[in-house]
Design an enzyme around this catalytic site. Structure first.
Site, PDB file in Angstrom:
ATOM      1  N   TYR A 264       0.796  -1.232   0.000  1.00 22.42           N
ATOM      2  CA  TYR A 264       0.000   0.000   0.000  1.00 22.42           C
ATOM      3  C   TYR A 264       0.828   1.281   0.000  1.00 22.42           C
ATOM      4  O   TYR A 264       0.267   2.365  -0.127  1.00 22.42           O
ATOM      5  CB  TYR A 264      -0.947   0.005   1.204  1.00 22.42           C
ATOM      6  CG  TYR A 264      -1.892  -1.170   1.199  1.00 22.42           C
ATOM      7  CD1 TYR A 264      -2.942  -1.230   0.294  1.00 22.42           C
ATOM      8  CD2 TYR A 264      -1.725  -2.231   2.081  1.00 22.42           C
ATOM      9  CE1 TYR A 264      -3.806  -2.314   0.263  1.00 22.42           C
ATOM     10  CE2 TYR A 264      -2.586  -3.321   2.068  1.00 22.42           C
ATOM     11  CZ  TYR A 264      -3.617  -3.354   1.156  1.00 22.42           C
ATOM     12  OH  TYR A 264      -4.464  -4.428   1.130  1.00 22.42           O
TER      13      TYR A 264
ATOM     14  N   HIS B 126      -9.127   0.833  -5.639  1.00 21.98           N
ATOM     15  CA  HIS B 126      -8.238   0.044  -4.778  1.00 21.98           C
ATOM     16  C   HIS B 126      -6.803   0.465  -5.038  1.00 21.98           C
ATOM     17  O   HIS B 126      -6.403   0.639  -6.200  1.00 21.98           O
ATOM     18  CB  HIS B 126      -8.398  -1.453  -5.044  1.00 21.98           C
ATOM     19  CG  HIS B 126      -9.756  -1.957  -4.684  1.00 21.98           C
ATOM     20  ND1 HIS B 126     -10.111  -2.236  -3.388  1.00 21.98           N
ATOM     21  CD2 HIS B 126     -10.851  -2.188  -5.444  1.00 21.98           C
ATOM     22  CE1 HIS B 126     -11.375  -2.633  -3.372  1.00 21.98           C
ATOM     23  NE2 HIS B 126     -11.851  -2.598  -4.602  1.00 21.98           N
TER      24      HIS B 126
END
EC number: 4.2.1.10
Length: 146
Positions: free
Chosen positions: A23, A100
């Site tokens: 991430y 996402h």
């Protein structure tokens, strides 16, 4: 001035410390600040909301229809199994763009399916934080078409 809502789901409050190899090092606060700035440049007001609780996200989606013109949504892990969030999206008349940070289709097999994408205007995956900006651009285009 158009008003949009950015909703981030479970564990996204842990950005910057959670799986930085997946991430990145950016925090939720940084993401929200950057997105608000990008929205301002487009003449749009962006409100941000994050929750780890499915019901809170559903409530916010329901409320959004009367306040906002569109939603950018990262449902987090709820993407893969929350038919309740899917139904909440389907029940509102404003467009929702699913986003996402990682490419969910290149990760573990349980992450490959999105139960929410089919009721969204579109899905953007795998572009890191930039994916949120892409979602903003896409949402603005969707609103122009309406």
């Amino acid at each position: 001035m158009k008003k949009l809502l950015l909703v981030n789901g479970p564990n996204l409050n842990r950005l910057g410390v959670r799986e930085v190899n997946v991430y990145g090092k950016g925090t939720l606060a940084t993401l929200e600040t950057d997105m608000k700035h990008e929205a301002e440049k487009m003449g749009v007001e962006l409100e941000c909301f994050q929750s780890n609780h499915e019901g809170a996200i559903i409530d916010r989606l329901h409320e959004a229809e009367d306040i906002y013109e569109g939603i950018i949504l990262n449902p987090g892990a709820f993407t893969h199994y929350s038919y309740a969030i899917r139904d909440a999206i389907a029940s509102i008349s404003i467009p929702v763009i699913e986003v996402h940070i990682s490419n969910i289709h290149q990760r573990e097999s349980f992450r490959h399916e999105s139960v929410t994408a089919a009721v969204c205007a579109g899905q953007i995956v795998g572009f890191g934080f930039y994916g949120y900006k892409l979602a903003l651009f896409a949402l603005m285009e969707k609103l122009r078409e309406a």
